[in-house]
Every structure is written in structure tokens, then in C-alpha cells.
Scaffold this active site. Sequence first.
Site, PDB file in Angstrom:
ATOM      1  N   ARG A  32       0.584  -1.358   0.042  1.00  0.00           N
ATOM      2  CA  ARG A  32       0.331  -0.559   0.137  1.00  0.00           C
ATOM      3  C   ARG A  32       0.408   1.645   0.179  1.00  0.00           C
ATOM      4  O   ARG A  32       0.577   2.131  -0.466  1.00  0.00           O
ATOM      5  CB  ARG A  32      -0.830  -0.082   1.520  1.00  0.00           C
ATOM      6  CG  ARG A  32      -1.776  -0.989   1.626  1.00  0.00           C
ATOM      7  CD  ARG A  32      -2.783  -0.933   0.494  1.00  0.00           C
ATOM      8  NE  ARG A  32      -2.489  -1.997  -0.420  1.00  0.00           N
ATOM      9  CZ  ARG A  32      -2.189  -3.442  -1.237  1.00  0.00           C
ATOM     10  NH1 ARG A  32      -2.507  -3.560   0.173  1.00  0.00           N
ATOM     11  NH2 ARG A  32      -2.078  -3.644  -2.105  1.00  0.00           N
ATOM     12  N   ASP A  59     -26.339   5.929   8.795  1.00  0.00           N
ATOM     13  CA  ASP A  59     -24.628   6.341   8.705  1.00  0.00           C
ATOM     14  C   ASP A  59     -25.184   7.931   8.180  1.00  0.00           C
ATOM     15  O   ASP A  59     -26.781   8.304   8.516  1.00  0.00           O
ATOM     16  CB  ASP A  59     -24.923   6.034   7.195  1.00  0.00           C
ATOM     17  CG  ASP A  59     -23.544   6.180   6.277  1.00  0.00           C
ATOM     18  OD1 ASP A  59     -22.836   5.091   6.487  1.00  0.00           O
ATOM     19  OD2 ASP A  59     -23.042   6.885   6.274  1.00  0.00           O
TER      20      ASP A  59
END
Lengths: 283, 205
Positions: free
Chosen positions: A38, A146
Site C-alpha cells: 500500500r 449512516d
Amino acid sequence: MAESELLDAEEYRRLCDYLYRRTGMAFTEARRYFVERRVEDRMIATGSSSFASYFARLRVNMEGEVEKLINAATVNETYFYREDHQFTCLTSNMLQERLRVKPPGEVLRIWSVPCSTGEEPYSIAIWLLENWPEVDAHDVEIVASDIDTNVLNAARSGIFGKRALMRLSAGLTGKYFTRAGPEHWQILDELRQSVRFTAANIVAQTETRPHGLFDVIFCRNLLIYFDDTSRRIAAENLYESLAPGGYVCLGHAESMSRISPLFEVCRFADAIVYRRPLEAKHG
Amino acid sequence: MPLIRSKCDNAAAGVLREEPASLASASPDERWAAARAACDPACISSLGDALALELDARVRQAIFTALARIATPESAGVILPYMRVDDASTRTGALDALRAMPEAARPHLPGLLVDPDADVRILACDLVRDAGGADGPRWLCAMIETEPQANVCAAAVEVLGEIADAAAGPCLSRCAERFPDDPFLRFAIKVVADRVRAETPAPRG
């Protein structure tokens, strides 16, 4: 330099220390290959010629580099049965422990926050129906929240593409979904109606508090994006939203120990989760 | 199907009480609630008074969070004395709270780095890592020029290894020369000096 030696041991330690302090993400030596790849991707993307120059960029969070590395390291994609070892832990350990201390007949409450487009709360519902022999003996309420009302609308519609279903067997897809187009499936009405979707900002106590107390909260790969103060506030809101003895599940690389001492660490066979103590700690 | 959906927000929820809470209440739950509600600079004094008396670790954490949330040099100042307490969890809580408000903690750092208590100076070095900003390397370089205790220098050197660039090299060398009989510190300095020599200055963005 060999592919696996992008960072020397000291550089890897410095990077991991920094990420732990900055985000609460804990990477061990076992995750080294994954982390290095990464970092390598981000070094290429930012034109960094050495780890030293990339780390300098990361430390000053130039052009939001911390968030970009987090995104790269957390596979910012949601799908059914993601990190299902925690669902195994839910049905093998957490629910049993909660039933042991709850008054008989009381509803078991599970909160998925953030729920994004619904894959996690619907996964929990399907997992319970498929894998928990006691599911018919108890009432279970699943709440999914959310901050983004657009994703909540998508979650309520319950329509998913092939990638979201990639970890479900054909049998499960056939059992819980109907075709909604050549590449899309819609979750059964009955299951859609069983999950309650709400808008909530986890850093706002006024928005978390009305949801009441939960037995288990799934809050995965969210706290890592917050600054220290927001993370502390969120952890306290999670604590307040748990019944005493209730559990919170974070993402696999996240550690509550860095964020707050309010919780106990519970090491179950399938997952490490965090528990609000049954009795408040004193002293 | 056994999965149910409640009709209202608070059904089956055991919602928390809503009456006003006080930091002086006999109930830890009420003190916790009061601390969580105190997010205005006008509350700094009462939070400080409560922190001095608080015995419940959970409530102490909530007070630290409230002070971090207010995030002024004054609210940071309330926390500073808790860097010297014997209780490790309180000390850690204080440090974490200061780390959470780097801008507010920053004005206190030069004073902490020359504190009479060497343990406080060590903790201050650690704070510089997160809260020192662009001044951090300069402060720590100045410190290791005169700091009499090798273990404090070692703490500063460790942080310099993370935040400094090649400009710190001469200070590191002079520090090593001041402690010729401390092989650990000299080794630590060599490692860090080699590292910062290769370090490019942090980009500004």
C-alpha cells in the site's frame, strides 16, 4: 531492493507507530507485506522518491495523504459477509454472553454504524438466520445508521450488484434475493423491512443517544478517519450506546486500546472485540 | 421471521435519563453525563475543580475529553498538573487529552521542556512529537544542548528521529559529546543522526 524490502525494520516500525498514534490502526509484522504494497502504491502516486520523503509528506498530511493511505490500507469497499469472522464471533460468543445477563424475553439489539449502502446490516440478518440455531427463540432488532442520507436511501432499496454479493453462495443469493436486472439483485422485502435505517452522526451525542442501548455495535473502519478529539467523543458515544456488558466490533486493523480506556478487550476464538464493562470501573 | 423492527426510536432501548446532571453529583453516571455536556470554555473552571476531586476513572476520561474538546490553552493548562501524578492511568489520560488538542497544548510545551521534574520533561518530549508542529525539532534541539539528564536526552533524541531532518545533525553530535560515558545514548544518537542525515525536509502543503 527486493520486493519485500521496501522498508527496513526501523522504517516499518516508525510507520506503524505513526499510524497507530494517528489513526488507531494496529499493524503487526504479519501484515508487513500488505502494508508495504500500500505504501509503495502511495509513493508512486505521490511521486515520492524514497520512504523518507513519503513519510515526511504523511506526517504533515500533505494533500490529505493520511486519508489516502487509510483508504488504500482498509480496502474501502463494502460487500456481503465482509470480515465474517466477526459474525461467527457474534453467534458463537457475543449473543450467548448477552443472553446470559439479559432479562428473559428482552429484545437483542444490534447496531450497524456506519452502514453505508446496507451490505453489513443485511449480512448480519442473513448470518443470524443461517447460522444461529437460537434465532427463532429470541427477538432481534437490527438498526443501521449512516451520516450520508444518499447511501441510506440506497440501503433501503436493497438493490446490489454482483461485486457486493461475491462472497455469498448461489444458494444464499437465491434464498434471500430476487433478480432486479441482468447484473443486479434485490434483497427480499421481508428482510428489507426487518432492518431499520436511520441517519446518525456518531460524533453527535444528540444523534446517537435517541437510538437507545444496544447489545452489539458494529463500527468498522470509521474511527480511523477521525482526529483524536472526534475519536474520543465517538468512543464515548459508543460506550453510552452500549448496554453494560455490550460489545463493539471495530475493523480488523483498528484498536480501541489506542482510543479509549473505557472498554475491556475480549479475545474470542474468532475475533477481538471490545466490551463495555458490566460494572463501571472506579478509581 | 424472528427479526423485528421497532416502530419508534426508543422502543426496547432503555433510553438514558434526560434530567440535568451535575459535576458535583454523588452519582458517577450523572457526573459522566455532566462532563460530556460541558463543551464550552465557560466550563473550564468547573471541569478543573471536578477533575481535582474525581475518583472514578470513567468520569475522569470524560472530563479530559471535555477539556480536549474545548481545546484552548486554558483548558490544556488545567490538564498539565496531571502529567505529574503517580497514577499511571490518569497520567496517560492527561497525555492523550493533550495530544488530542495539539494547537492548544503547543504554547505550554517550551515550559514543560524545562520543567524541574525530569519525568515531566520526558513526557513533554513525547508531546512534542504530536503537538510541536514546525517548532518541535527546534525545541528539542535546543533542549539536548543543555539538558543535564541522559534519559531525558534519550527521549528527545527518539522523537527527533521521527520529526527532525538533517539540520538536527550538529545538535545530536554535540549532545553525544556531552555524555561520553553513556554508551546507550551515544548509540541512540548515532542511529538517529544517520537517519536524519538521509531525511529530506518535510514538504509544506
